[in-house]
Write a protein that holds these residues in place. Sequence first.
Motif, short mmCIF file in Angstrom:
data_model
loop_
_atom_site.label_atom_id
_atom_site.label_comp_id
_atom_site.label_asym_id
_atom_site.label_seq_id
_atom_site.Cartn_x
_atom_site.Cartn_y
_atom_site.Cartn_z
N GLU A 255 0.76 -1.73 0.12
CA GLU A 255 0.21 0.17 0.03
C GLU A 255 1.03 1.21 -0.09
OE1 GLU A 255 -2.80 0.25 2.96
OE2 GLU A 255 -3.39 -1.71 3.02
N ASN A 267 2.63 2.81 2.92
CA ASN A 267 2.49 3.08 3.77
C ASN A 267 2.47 1.63 4.70
OD1 ASN A 267 0.25 3.61 6.08
ND2 ASN A 267 -1.11 2.63 4.89
N GLU A 268 2.36 0.79 4.12
CA GLU A 268 2.17 -1.33 4.52
C GLU A 268 2.03 -2.47 3.88
OE1 GLU A 268 -1.17 -1.84 7.69
OE2 GLU A 268 -2.69 -1.57 5.80
MG MG Z 1 -4.37 -0.64 4.87
#
Ligand code: MG
Length: 374
Positions: A255, A267-268
């Motif tokens: 992500e 993000n992750e």
């Molecule tokens: Mg997420």
Amino acid sequence: MAKRIVPGQTIGIIGGGQLGRMMTIAAKEMGYRVAVMDPTKDSPCAQVSDIEIVASYDDLDAAKKLAEVSDVITYEFENVDHIVLGWLEENAYLPQGSELIKITQDRANEKKAIVRSGAEVAPYFLVNNIEDLQAGLEELGMPAVLKTCRGGYDGKGQAVIKETNDRSDAEKLLSHGQCVLEKWLSFEKEISVIVTRSVSGEVNTFPIAENIHVENILSQSIVPARIDAQIAQKATEKAINLAKSINMVGTLAVEMFLTTDGEIFINELAPRPHNSGHYTLNACETSQFEQHIRAVCDWPLGKPDLLKPVVMANILGEHLQPVLEKIDQFSDCKLHLYGKAEAKVKRKMGHLNILANTIEEALDKYESLNIWNN
Ligand code: MG
Ligand code: ADP
């Protein structure tokens, strides 16, 4: 140690939710048998698999039973118990190993691995107590978001801090163990890249999805993402570099945040097929679920090409009834429901892939269905 698992052999899946169900459907089409371990009887995955083991995720005896009936083991979520994971790695065939899962189970490890691969993350600060939180806020400024290192999903385990006296929710999170405080980024778009790597080391990515979240839950994925081709290229490279740098096998969803000046922050990560890849079921030559099975069974990876523009819309509990009332309008839509018994508010019940000749047409159809706007 490349090892082909051939049709007729059994794939064991830890976790019986919708991701396991869609993996199983792909595996069954390819001629495999599937065993699933999940604490709930008649889970979405068990409904379509051959062997069901009902047991909690940390039940080592149940995991041993799963290993006994399976020729290869995979998982559909990141919170596999570490004792079970260790035993499986030693005693069963777990081609994905335990490293990827250990990295993605903990946001602090995850961020370090991302940075090691040469990509950027939002500025962050590790927080173990109130003093750290204070120091972190001074360093990063506000707004910032505090996230538990372990166990969060769909915005759970997070608290946004906009001003100094806005800290009580964040302070409560500290009782859940180590946290990361992140600078709040004013991104332009959220995108994701799903990368797959096979046991033999072949790497492939799916077209980039543009993701829209509502109250921290994915609401829509729009593909192709409406981003510059050069940025798309850069984002894809970052995902591939990451997959190679952690030497993973299986599926990794990455992500990302895209800022207005074209910067990309990761993000992750999720070490499995991802909600933002559900569009591949109908819009790509190969789905993310088939690709995952190919990767762990050591087939050549399938072509990931996008066949048609698509909008994937999540169906949460509150959307289910309106969706069922619109079936007559679904000639250009593919409905996927996960077989969950109770349509609780915010629970992911299914998704709808809306296919069209252009993204604009698909978005018009999405609006005209009038399911998600109320
Ligand atoms: Mg997420
Ligand atoms: P999870 O998906 O595990 O709940 P995420 O870290 O992906 O957790 O956060 C959920 C959503 O919250 C993100 O998709 C994004 O919309 C928003 N968000 C999270 N971290 C930030 C950040 N540092 N800056 C801006 N928005 C964020």
